[in-house]
Design a protein around this motif. Sequence first.
Motif, PDB file in Angstrom:
ATOM      1  N   UNK A   1       0.820  -1.215   0.000  1.00 51.89           N
ATOM      2  CA  UNK A   1       0.000   0.000   0.000  1.00 51.89           C
ATOM      3  C   UNK A   1       0.856   1.268   0.000  1.00 51.89           C
ATOM      4  N   UNK A   2       2.005   1.217   0.659  1.00 55.65           N
ATOM      5  CA  UNK A   2       2.887   2.389   0.695  1.00 55.65           C
ATOM      6  C   UNK A   2       3.623   2.564  -0.634  1.00 55.65           C
ATOM      7  N   UNK A   3       4.171   1.470  -1.154  1.00 63.06           N
ATOM      8  CA  UNK A   3       5.017   1.559  -2.354  1.00 63.06           C
ATOM      9  C   UNK A   3       4.215   1.635  -3.647  1.00 63.06           C
ATOM     10  N   UNK A   4       3.104   0.906  -3.737  1.00 61.69           N
ATOM     11  CA  UNK A   4       2.375   0.815  -5.001  1.00 61.69           C
ATOM     12  C   UNK A   4       1.108   1.669  -5.046  1.00 61.69           C
TER      13      UNK A   4
ATOM     14  N   UNK B   1      13.911  -0.023  -9.771  1.00 62.74           N
ATOM     15  CA  UNK B   1      12.501  -0.303  -9.471  1.00 62.74           C
ATOM     16  C   UNK B   1      12.231   0.140  -8.032  1.00 62.74           C
ATOM     17  N   UNK B   2      11.979   1.416  -7.873  1.00 64.35           N
ATOM     18  CA  UNK B   2      11.865   2.013  -6.539  1.00 64.35           C
ATOM     19  C   UNK B   2      10.727   1.386  -5.739  1.00 64.35           C
ATOM     20  N   UNK B   3       9.619   1.112  -6.378  1.00 62.61           N
ATOM     21  CA  UNK B   3       8.456   0.577  -5.662  1.00 62.61           C
ATOM     22  C   UNK B   3       8.789  -0.756  -4.991  1.00 62.61           C
ATOM     23  N   UNK B   4       9.477  -1.609  -5.714  1.00 65.49           N
ATOM     24  CA  UNK B   4       9.824  -2.922  -5.143  1.00 65.49           C
ATOM     25  C   UNK B   4      10.768  -2.775  -3.957  1.00 65.49           C
TER      26      UNK B   4
END
Length: 324
Positions: free
Chosen positions: A121-124, A214-217
Amino acid sequence: MKQNTAGAEKKSALKRLFEIREFGVICALIIMVLLLSVFAESFFSASNFLTILRTVSTNGIIAVGVTFVILTGGIDLSVGSGLALCGAFAAATFNGTGSSVLAAVVALVTGLLLGLFNGVLIAFFDVPPFIQTLVTMTAARGIVYIFCDGTPIPEVGAFIGGIGRGRVLGIPNPVILTVIVFAAGWFLLNKTTLGRYVYAIGGNEECTKLSGVNVRRYKMMPYIISGVTSALACLILIGRLNSAQPSMGDKFEMDAIAAVVVGGTSLSGGSGTMVGTLVGALIIGVLMNGMNMLGVDSYAQYIVKGAVILFAVLLETRKNKNSK
């Protein structure tokens, strides 16, 4: 000529020592130990030091995961409630199946899933870390009380009991587990791609994204680590108590954040070390142990702890201003 060279080498070595990031907090820990050894009877003893290390183990292990989160510029307020939820599910599993090993696995999987929930929820979905982990903290605590019906769940089995109460060569198992977790945390932070990107995201997330990462991962991973370390700490706590209590882990998130901040990790992210977190956890543990020995009122201890955290934050703020 040789004397000049030797003198230069000494100065260089001394300069390097003072440049070590953890030098200040290590000095603070040493001074605190020396002062308490003078003013608190029986403080300076092997048995008391083992007591401190055993007490620090729970907070220290949680702080390892929180370090990863804060280094990205995030925060995790759900570690205490997550610990309680892991404990409740573990105790219920043991009472239902009789397998202490399976109960431990359930605790670890629960911690991982909670961390994954926060991380996704925070990253994506770009939910602010403070809001997301606050929601998880509140909801998890509510689930624990409903699941336990407000009462402790007794018995966790021999395997988990050994984690919390066992010893190897006279050293408590919680202390050994803490050393292993800190070593693993140090390795991940300093020797892996994950660690490099954690620092990069905390330092400048936009630049890291533009460089093709891939910052979100990699932003999600620290929350998973935080969930797992909370579950490990839960195994120590329920193993020591031989039960899971719905109030377990209350305010543990504050102690973990305190250890990380006192250890020199910047709340804005991108700067900090695992060694600093270890020393920060020891400072908090030594401080609380010393105040108990000196007979300081339990309510006053909260004030002292708050003052120590504030002092650490002010030092960090001043250092950041001077570096600009």
